[in-house]
Design an enzyme around this catalytic site. Structure first.
Site, PDB file in Angstrom:
ATOM      1  N   TYR A  46       0.756  -1.306   0.106  1.00  0.00           N
ATOM      2  CA  TYR A  46      -0.122  -0.024  -0.224  1.00  0.00           C
ATOM      3  C   TYR A  46       0.748   1.228   0.000  1.00  0.00           C
ATOM      4  O   TYR A  46       2.016   1.237   0.040  1.00  0.00           O
ATOM      5  CB  TYR A  46      -1.138   0.060   1.094  1.00  0.00           C
ATOM      6  CG  TYR A  46      -0.233   0.526   2.514  1.00  0.00           C
ATOM      7  CD1 TYR A  46       0.568  -0.524   3.086  1.00  0.00           C
ATOM      8  CD2 TYR A  46      -0.430   1.665   3.205  1.00  0.00           C
ATOM      9  CE1 TYR A  46       1.112  -0.325   4.690  1.00  0.00           C
ATOM     10  CE2 TYR A  46      -0.047   1.841   4.499  1.00  0.00           C
ATOM     11  CZ  TYR A  46       0.868   0.978   4.937  1.00  0.00           C
ATOM     12  OH  TYR A  46       1.311   1.163   6.224  1.00  0.00           O
ATOM     13  N   LYS A  96       6.499  -1.966   1.966  1.00  0.00           N
ATOM     14  CA  LYS A  96       5.270  -1.241   2.539  1.00  0.00           C
ATOM     15  C   LYS A  96       4.036  -2.248   2.315  1.00  0.00           C
ATOM     16  O   LYS A  96       2.945  -2.247   1.578  1.00  0.00           O
ATOM     17  CB  LYS A  96       4.961   0.033   2.002  1.00  0.00           C
ATOM     18  CG  LYS A  96       3.986   0.874   2.982  1.00  0.00           C
ATOM     19  CD  LYS A  96       4.190   2.527   2.462  1.00  0.00           C
ATOM     20  CE  LYS A  96       3.213   3.387   3.263  1.00  0.00           C
ATOM     21  NZ  LYS A  96       3.467   3.404   4.663  1.00  0.00           N
ATOM     22  N   GLU A 150      12.458   3.250  14.171  1.00  0.00           N
ATOM     23  CA  GLU A 150      11.495   4.039  13.694  1.00  0.00           C
ATOM     24  C   GLU A 150      10.248   4.142  14.531  1.00  0.00           C
ATOM     25  O   GLU A 150      10.065   3.316  15.463  1.00  0.00           O
ATOM     26  CB  GLU A 150      11.436   3.807  12.123  1.00  0.00           C
ATOM     27  CG  GLU A 150      10.798   2.280  12.051  1.00  0.00           C
ATOM     28  CD  GLU A 150      10.335   2.076  10.529  1.00  0.00           C
ATOM     29  OE1 GLU A 150      10.120   3.165   9.691  1.00  0.00           O
ATOM     30  OE2 GLU A 150      10.394   0.939   9.973  1.00  0.00           O
ATOM     31  N   LEU A 205      11.311   1.499   7.301  1.00  0.00           N
ATOM     32  CA  LEU A 205      10.686   1.804   5.874  1.00  0.00           C
ATOM     33  C   LEU A 205      11.005   2.975   5.218  1.00  0.00           C
ATOM     34  O   LEU A 205      11.479   4.004   6.297  1.00  0.00           O
ATOM     35  CB  LEU A 205       9.050   1.934   6.181  1.00  0.00           C
ATOM     36  CG  LEU A 205       8.435   2.257   4.635  1.00  0.00           C
ATOM     37  CD1 LEU A 205       8.257   1.290   3.870  1.00  0.00           C
ATOM     38  CD2 LEU A 205       6.948   2.922   4.890  1.00  0.00           C
TER      39      LEU A 205
HETATM   40  C1  LIG Z   1       6.766   1.735   9.511  1.00  0.00           C
HETATM   41  C2  LIG Z   1       6.764   3.299   8.855  1.00  0.00           C
HETATM   42  N1  LIG Z   1       7.644   3.851   8.793  1.00  0.00           N
HETATM   43  C3  LIG Z   1       7.910   5.153   8.392  1.00  0.00           C
HETATM   44  C4  LIG Z   1       6.771   5.612   7.863  1.00  0.00           C
HETATM   45  C5  LIG Z   1       6.771   7.063   6.870  1.00  0.00           C
HETATM   46  O1  LIG Z   1       6.869   7.039   5.668  1.00  0.00           O
HETATM   47  P1  LIG Z   1       6.109   8.304   5.033  1.00  0.00           P
HETATM   48  O2  LIG Z   1       6.989   9.536   5.191  1.00  0.00           O
HETATM   49  O3  LIG Z   1       6.485   8.039   3.372  1.00  0.00           O
HETATM   50  O4  LIG Z   1       4.668   8.808   5.081  1.00  0.00           O
HETATM   51  C6  LIG Z   1       5.415   4.967   7.721  1.00  0.00           C
HETATM   52  C7  LIG Z   1       4.242   5.585   7.240  1.00  0.00           C
HETATM   53  O5  LIG Z   1       3.107   4.981   7.145  1.00  0.00           O
HETATM   54  C8  LIG Z   1       5.580   3.881   8.153  1.00  0.00           C
HETATM   55  O6  LIG Z   1       4.310   2.923   8.406  1.00  0.00           O
END
Ligand SMILES: Cc1ncc(COP(=O)(O)O)c(C=O)c1O
Length: 285
Positions: free
Chosen positions: A32, A148, A180, A204
């Protein structure tokens, strides 16, 4: 009610029906994206679509739409949304073969594709003024956090623990390292540096994280060190914040029972979040 894009059609949300044999439903076999738009302009559409392509590639699903077709879908969702700030959700699963089998269907079946929009609620000014609370939890996720995936059980359990503790985010800790958040990337100001975990299979690669790093490099805002943050150093950091597409740079002023810095959103966060807001206006499309 705004229509959703579902398997090539625009339909009312209640008309979009997923098979009980869908592998997203049975196995969590899908990926997603969440893409924001501010003032009806998309922020980071290209890196989000790049990450979608990469996630799909890593799990062996062919991207069902061309880049232009995705951009057209996003544009329509943004135009039709009731609010100017929009959160777009995209999900692609491996589809619904007739038989449940762990192995990928051979030949492949058509993937299930959904894209929908909902109003994006900004973080409240009160929270931005005082900062948010976070808790630390063990990172129970798998070995490919760079994908993701819709398999979010460890993330949602962690976030639920945070909510139960009255906190805004759970910081995931693996082997003593803060990596994170449950749905965000983590940054800490320690001495003169801004520290964040490096890209790799344990985090991620956030689009917000990368946009912030690009901006910092372009405008030489602060030295950055990409390394995991030992948990005791996180507690002693001068400043901590988390980043995500829907919450931008969220200052964290309490972690468990520890007060971060002087307990208020710090000077580096203020500087970076102001610069980031301007950058968003500059590069949104
Ligand atoms: C595990 C994780 N890390 C980091 C992020 C941040 O990603 P982004 O800046 O692309 O929203 C998300 C966003 O949903 C996430 O689920």
């Amino acid at each position: 009610m705004t229509q959703v894009y579902f398997n090539g059609q625009w339909v009312a949300p209640e008309a979009a029906k997923v098979s009980v044999f869908d592998r997203g439903f049975l196995f969590g076999d899908g990926v997603y994206e969440v893409i924001p738009a501010f003032g009806r302009r998309l922020f980071g559409a290209v890196p989000h679509l790049d990450r979608l392509t990469r996630s799909l590639h890593e799990i062996g699903i062919e991207n069902p739409l061309s880049r232009q077709a995705w951009l057209d879908v996003l544009a329509r969702l943004v135009a039709d949304c009731a609010t100017d700030d929009v959160s777009i959700y995209i999900q692609v699963t491996r589809g619904a073969p007739a038989k449940r089998d762990h192995a990928y269907p051979n030949p492949p079946v058509a993937p299930t594709v959904l894209a929908s929009a909902s109003p994006l609620q900004p973080v409240s000014p009160t929270v931005l003024k005082s900062g948010a609370r976070a808790i630390t939890v063990p990172d129970l996720r798998w070995g490919r956090c760079d994908i993701k995936s819709v398999n979010l059980l460890p993330n949602i359990m962690a976030r639920q623990q945070a909510v139960a503790a009255g906190a805004a985010e759970a910081i995931l800790v693996r082997e003593g390292m803060a990596l994170e958040g449950a749905a965000s990337n983590l940054f800490a100001v320690i001495d003169e540096d801004l520290i964040t975990a490096p890209l790799g299979v344990h985090i991620l690669g956030g689009v917000t994280r990368q946009a912030l790093l690009d901006l910092i490099q372009r405008d030489r805002l602060i030295p950055v060190v990409e390394t995991p943050i030992p948990i005791d150093r996180l507690f002693d950091a001068q400043e901590v914040f988390v980043t995500s597409s829907t919450r931008d740079l969220l200052p964290i002023t309490r972690i468990n029972e520890h007060v971060v810095g002087d307990g208020k959103p710090g000077e580096v966060w203020q500087r970076l979040s102001a610069a980031f807001a301007a950058y968003k206006r500059e590069v949104s499309q």
